[in-house]
Design a protein around this motif. Structure first.
Motif, PDB file in Angstrom:
ATOM      1  N   SER A   2       0.859  -1.191   0.000  1.00  0.00           N
ATOM      2  CA  SER A   2       0.000   0.000   0.000  1.00  0.00           C
ATOM      3  C   SER A   2       0.890   1.234   0.000  1.00  0.00           C
ATOM      4  N   PRO A   3       1.589   1.490  -1.113  1.00  0.00           N
ATOM      5  CA  PRO A   3       2.572   2.577  -1.138  1.00  0.00           C
ATOM      6  C   PRO A   3       1.943   3.942  -0.950  1.00  0.00           C
ATOM      7  N   GLU A   4       2.743   4.842  -0.405  1.00  0.00           N
ATOM      8  CA  GLU A   4       2.295   6.220  -0.211  1.00  0.00           C
ATOM      9  C   GLU A   4       2.511   6.997  -1.506  1.00  0.00           C
ATOM     10  N   LEU A   5       1.431   7.447  -2.101  1.00  0.00           N
ATOM     11  CA  LEU A   5       1.508   8.205  -3.349  1.00  0.00           C
ATOM     12  C   LEU A   5       1.371   9.709  -3.132  1.00  0.00           C
ATOM     13  N   ASP A   6       0.989  10.124  -1.918  1.00  0.00           N
ATOM     14  CA  ASP A   6       0.901  11.547  -1.581  1.00  0.00           C
ATOM     15  C   ASP A   6       0.038  12.307  -2.592  1.00  0.00           C
ATOM     16  N   LEU A   7      -1.137  11.756  -2.884  1.00  0.00           N
ATOM     17  CA  LEU A   7      -2.022  12.378  -3.872  1.00  0.00           C
ATOM     18  C   LEU A   7      -2.566  13.734  -3.429  1.00  0.00           C
ATOM     19  N   PRO A   8      -2.820  13.979  -2.117  1.00  0.00           N
ATOM     20  CA  PRO A   8      -3.285  15.328  -1.737  1.00  0.00           C
ATOM     21  C   PRO A   8      -2.313  16.439  -2.114  1.00  0.00           C
ATOM     22  N   ALA A   9      -1.033  16.102  -2.239  1.00  0.00           N
ATOM     23  CA  ALA A   9      -0.061  17.131  -2.602  1.00  0.00           C
ATOM     24  C   ALA A   9      -0.275  17.643  -4.015  1.00  0.00           C
ATOM     25  N   ILE A  10      -0.933  16.851  -4.869  1.00  0.00           N
ATOM     26  CA  ILE A  10      -1.209  17.305  -6.234  1.00  0.00           C
ATOM     27  C   ILE A  10      -2.700  17.582  -6.427  1.00  0.00           C
ATOM     28  N   GLY A  11      -3.423  17.742  -5.291  1.00  0.00           N
ATOM     29  CA  GLY A  11      -4.820  18.161  -5.345  1.00  0.00           C
ATOM     30  C   GLY A  11      -5.808  17.042  -5.544  1.00  0.00           C
ATOM     31  N   ILE A  12      -5.409  15.776  -5.293  1.00  0.00           N
ATOM     32  CA  ILE A  12      -6.302  14.631  -5.460  1.00  0.00           C
ATOM     33  C   ILE A  12      -6.559  14.023  -4.091  1.00  0.00           C
ATOM     34  N   GLY A  13      -7.824  13.847  -3.742  1.00  0.00           N
ATOM     35  CA  GLY A  13      -8.148  13.240  -2.467  1.00  0.00           C
ATOM     36  C   GLY A  13      -9.168  14.054  -1.704  1.00  0.00           C
ATOM     37  N   PRO A  14      -9.391  13.720  -0.427  1.00  0.00           N
ATOM     38  CA  PRO A  14     -10.356  14.459   0.391  1.00  0.00           C
ATOM     39  C   PRO A  14      -9.992  15.938   0.473  1.00  0.00           C
ATOM     40  N   PRO A  15     -10.968  16.825   0.427  1.00  0.00           N
ATOM     41  CA  PRO A  15     -10.671  18.265   0.455  1.00  0.00           C
ATOM     42  C   PRO A  15      -9.889  18.681   1.694  1.00  0.00           C
ATOM     43  N   GLU A  16     -10.215  18.061   2.867  1.00  0.00           N
ATOM     44  CA  GLU A  16      -9.493  18.459   4.077  1.00  0.00           C
ATOM     45  C   GLU A  16      -8.020  18.079   4.001  1.00  0.00           C
ATOM     46  N   ALA A  17      -7.718  16.915   3.391  1.00  0.00           N
ATOM     47  CA  ALA A  17      -6.320  16.511   3.247  1.00  0.00           C
ATOM     48  C   ALA A  17      -5.591  17.431   2.273  1.00  0.00           C
ATOM     49  N   VAL A  18      -6.257  17.819   1.200  1.00  0.00           N
ATOM     50  CA  VAL A  18      -5.645  18.732   0.237  1.00  0.00           C
ATOM     51  C   VAL A  18      -5.402  20.091   0.875  1.00  0.00           C
ATOM     52  N   ALA A  19      -6.396  20.562   1.661  1.00  0.00           N
ATOM     53  CA  ALA A  19      -6.239  21.865   2.329  1.00  0.00           C
ATOM     54  C   ALA A  19      -5.103  21.830   3.345  1.00  0.00           C
ATOM     55  N   LYS A  20      -4.950  20.711   4.034  1.00  0.00           N
ATOM     56  CA  LYS A  20      -3.874  20.586   5.017  1.00  0.00           C
ATOM     57  C   LYS A  20      -2.511  20.654   4.349  1.00  0.00           C
ATOM     58  N   ARG A  21      -2.357  19.964   3.226  1.00  0.00           N
ATOM     59  CA  ARG A  21      -1.083  19.984   2.523  1.00  0.00           C
ATOM     60  C   ARG A  21      -0.775  21.390   2.002  1.00  0.00           C
ATOM     61  N   ARG A  22      -1.805  22.112   1.565  1.00  0.00           N
ATOM     62  CA  ARG A  22      -1.578  23.479   1.077  1.00  0.00           C
ATOM     63  C   ARG A  22      -1.198  24.403   2.225  1.00  0.00           C
ATOM     64  N   ALA A  23      -1.820  24.182   3.385  1.00  0.00           N
ATOM     65  CA  ALA A  23      -1.488  25.014   4.546  1.00  0.00           C
ATOM     66  C   ALA A  23      -0.056  24.774   5.006  1.00  0.00           C
ATOM     67  N   GLU A  24       0.424  23.551   4.853  1.00  0.00           N
ATOM     68  CA  GLU A  24       1.799  23.224   5.255  1.00  0.00           C
ATOM     69  C   GLU A  24       2.826  23.661   4.210  1.00  0.00           C
ATOM     70  N   GLY A  25       2.351  24.154   3.070  1.00  0.00           N
ATOM     71  CA  GLY A  25       3.273  24.559   2.009  1.00  0.00           C
ATOM     72  C   GLY A  25       3.899  23.397   1.285  1.00  0.00           C
ATOM     73  N   LYS A  26       3.269  22.207   1.350  1.00  0.00           N
ATOM     74  CA  LYS A  26       3.816  21.002   0.714  1.00  0.00           C
ATOM     75  C   LYS A  26       2.954  20.528  -0.444  1.00  0.00           C
ATOM     76  N   ALA A  27       2.125  21.410  -0.962  1.00  0.00           N
ATOM     77  CA  ALA A  27       1.291  21.056  -2.111  1.00  0.00           C
ATOM     78  C   ALA A  27       1.959  21.535  -3.399  1.00  0.00           C
TER      79      ALA A  27
END
Length: 654
Positions: free
Chosen positions: A384-409
């Motif tokens: 179950s590899p980590e693909l870090d999809l929220p970093a490219i805007g794919i996934g639950p909105p809260e996860a995407v928003a969290k990555r953007r807030a951390e500056g890692k999107a």
């Protein structure tokens, strides 16, 4: 003769376009390897660092060359040597049994059968080259693609990773090492077998097909006999490599000499490491002599036999000799070694605590009871590899928003549009944004082993080509039988010394594992790419010199007779090299793939890159991230294999 036939004849005699593309790609790969990663040559260019490096290497060699020769440790090393040998023999035997059917499925000549006068002959002028590599064009092509993917996965996952998985299933011990070797070598042998079978010229077995032979009959009576010598040579060579690979597998619980070497390295006991490396070299030399003995029994060359036989009268020459018993002797020798390895692995092993024997085959039963599979909880996380999809805007909105807030999107086109990429600053900013994505960083880590493998392979191949001529018994000892030359005794003795020296250099170069070479060069250059590259180059020199020399020595002597009167070097350059070039290409490009995997493993000891990242995340129980790096390893091997096959690099003469 039609115009289409004339065009086909011209195409058949023309050098494939893929070979020229390969040279261009090789030049670009070397250029990229020089600039894509950082090379530190300060140990050679800076006087102070050069003196410090020489002092470190001198101290290391002084301790290493003073081995521990106490009777107790020698006895312990002997038991570990037998344990390593039994694991290597068992692993290679299992790999050969599994590789043959897998290679038959992966070989286009065997499984699909698209010869030049078959399905694609009438379509080639229309340019259906891509269709030839399309797996869904027929059920046989789909089976071939599936077998190739399976063999890619088996050999792409390093044997130390297989050992980690098997340790969790059946525990520590030589059986773990044997099974890990078997899985990895199965993919390696299946790859090379299929390449060698596909490399046989189609016109040489056309008669079998013209008589109505099907795919299996064509393989058994046409393809297989024509490639049998090279298949045998590579199988015996891989058996020797299996012995050396125990030095890596032992680090993760594979038992044998490798386990003890890593144990003593951690304590800095270089005198004991020297003893263990000496036993490894002796084991490699013994395996080399044994494989040459088996090869000599199985290889029948009428020209060589006739040149050795004394002159006989016509009546004696008319007598038809009976079948030779030499192949049966060779088969009996191989069976005896396999039976001994099973016995030693089961009941003859005395390397346990207190010298007591232990049945190391017993844990294999857990693989069939289901108990071992319950221990693979971490393996499910690896899958179950980590693909870090929220970093490219794919996934639950809260996860995407969290990555953007951390500056890692990743926001690739926020500041620069497609038209702005004419400026280098835009590319730099774009790459900085892309590096926020974890998957991209995982892909970038593959640049280190790739650069090491490219440069190390080029250096090793160049050195092996130079060493093959003195390494060849045909040109050093048997040249008088096809050139008409009568060499004086002193000249024959000098050539024999050259042959012995070349084979000794090659044996030591391949007998010392890449990891041990890396430790030696790290002592001088320090951890980094340079040490890893030189370690790969040294080991590649030994491996390729062996198989390059065998490809020359496997040629019947009668093929060199038309050049009677030419010098040995001219005959070697103008006849032997073109005859062996196809096999050299197969071995060189395969060795490059093997070097990529070896460079990944060298990441464990400070070279960096993909192997280091996988091991770091695995040790810190970040199995999802480790799974991502594992996928990158597999994809790297698959891409290299598909590129080699599509460019027809291993079959230049076709």
């Amino acid at each position: 003769m039609t115009k289409a036939d004339l065009r086909a004849m011209r195409r058949h005699g023309r050098r494939p376009l893929g070979s020229f593309i390969a040279l261009l790609m090789l030049a670009l790969a070397l250029l990229a390897a020089c600039f894509a990663v950082e090379w530190d040559w300060a140990a050679l260019t800076d006087a102070q660092r050069r003196a410090e490096a020489a002092a470190r290497m001198g101290a290391w060699l002084a301790a290493f060359l003073s081995p521990d020769l106490s009777a107790e440790f020698l006895r312990h090393s002997w038991d570990l040597t037998l344990q390593t040998l039994s694991a290597a023999v068992l692993g290679t035997t299992l790999a050969v049994l599994l590789a043959w059917p897998l290679a038959m499925g992966a070989s286009r000549a065997v499984c699909v059968g698209e010869e030049r006068d078959g399905f694609f002959a009438s379509r080639r002028p229309q340019g259906n080259v891509l269709l030839r590599h399309f797996p869904l064009r027929s059920p046989a092509a789909l089976l071939c693609a599936a077998c190739r993917l399976l063999q890619d996965i088996l050999r792409a996952v390093p044997d130390f990773v297989w050992a980690i998985i098997l340790v969790a299933m059946i525990g520590l011990g030589p059986l773990t090492g044997a099974l890990a070797l078997a899985l990895n070598i199965t993919g390696i042998l299946a790859k090379v077998y299929s390449e060698l079978w596909d490399g046989v010229d189609e016109t040489r077995y056309a008669q079998v097909r013209s008589q109505g032979g099907g795919r299996l009959a064509t393989f058994l009576y046409g393809i297989r006999p024509l490639a049998s010598r090279n298949v045998l040579s590579f199988t015996l060579m891989r058996a020797e490599c299996a012995i050396r690979n125990a030095a890596v597998i032992g680090a993760v619980g594979g038992g044998g000499l490798g386990s003890e070497i890593w144990y003593q390295i951690r304590f800095g006991a270089w005198d004991k490491v020297g003893t263990l490396i000496l036993f490894t070299l002796l084991l490699t030399l013994t395996a080399d002599l044994a494989s040459n003995h088996v090869r000599g029994l199985l290889r029948g060359d009428a020209a060589r036999a006739a040149s050795r036989a004394p002159q006989v009268d016509a009546a004696a020459a008319a007598v038809v000799p009976g079948p030779s018993l030499r192949p049966w002797y060779a088969m009996g020798f191989v069976i005896a070694v396999v039976v001994w390895s099973l016995w030693f692995m089961g009941w003859g092993n005395r390397a346990g605590e207190g010298g007591a024997s232990r049945n190391h085959l017993a844990p294999a039963a857990e693989l069939f009871t289901g108990k071992a599979w319950d221990n693979l909880g971490f393996f499910r996380r690896l899958l179950s590899p980590e693909l870090d999809l929220p970093a490219i805007g794919i996934g639950p909105p809260e996860a995407v928003a969290k990555r953007r807030a951390e500056g890692k999107a990743v926001d690739l086109f926020a500041q620069y549009g497609p038209g702005d990429f004419r400026r280098p600053a835009a590319w730099s900013a774009w790459l900085d944004e892309l590096r926020k994505w974890f998957v991209w960083r995982a892909v970038e880590s593959a640049a280190v082993p790739l650069a090491i493998a490219v440069v190390g392979t080029v250096l090793g191949v160049a050195a092996a080509i130079l060493l093959t001529y003195p390494h060849s018994a045909t040109f050093q000892l048997l040249s008088g039988r096809f050139s008409g030359e009568t060499a004086p005794p002193w000249l024959r003795a000098w050539r024999g010394l050259q042959l012995a020296a070349a084979r000794a250099v090659a044996m030591i170069a391949r007998g010392v594992p890449e990891v041990m070479w890396a430790f030696l060069f790290i002592a001088f250059f320090g951890p980094g790419l340079v040490a890893g590259t030189l370690a790969i180059a040294a080991h590649t020199l030994g491996v390729l010199t062996r198989v390059f020399g065998e490809a020359v020595d496997n040629q019947p002597l009668r093929r060199f007779e038309p050049t009677c009167g030419a010098s040995r070097r001219m005959t070697y350059a103008m006849v032997a090299v073109p005859l062996a070039w196809r096999d050299w290409m197969t071995y060189a490009f395969f060795q490059f793939e093997s070097n990529v995997r070896a460079a990944v493993v060298l990441g464990l000891i400070g070279v960096g890159g993909l192997g280091f990242q996988f091991n770091f995340n695995f040790e810190w129980f970040r199995f999802e991230r480790a799974g991502t790096y594992l996928i990158v390893m597999i994809l790297l091997t698959v891409l290299i294999d598909r590129s080699v096959r599509m460019l027809n690099l291993s079959r230049v003469g076709r």
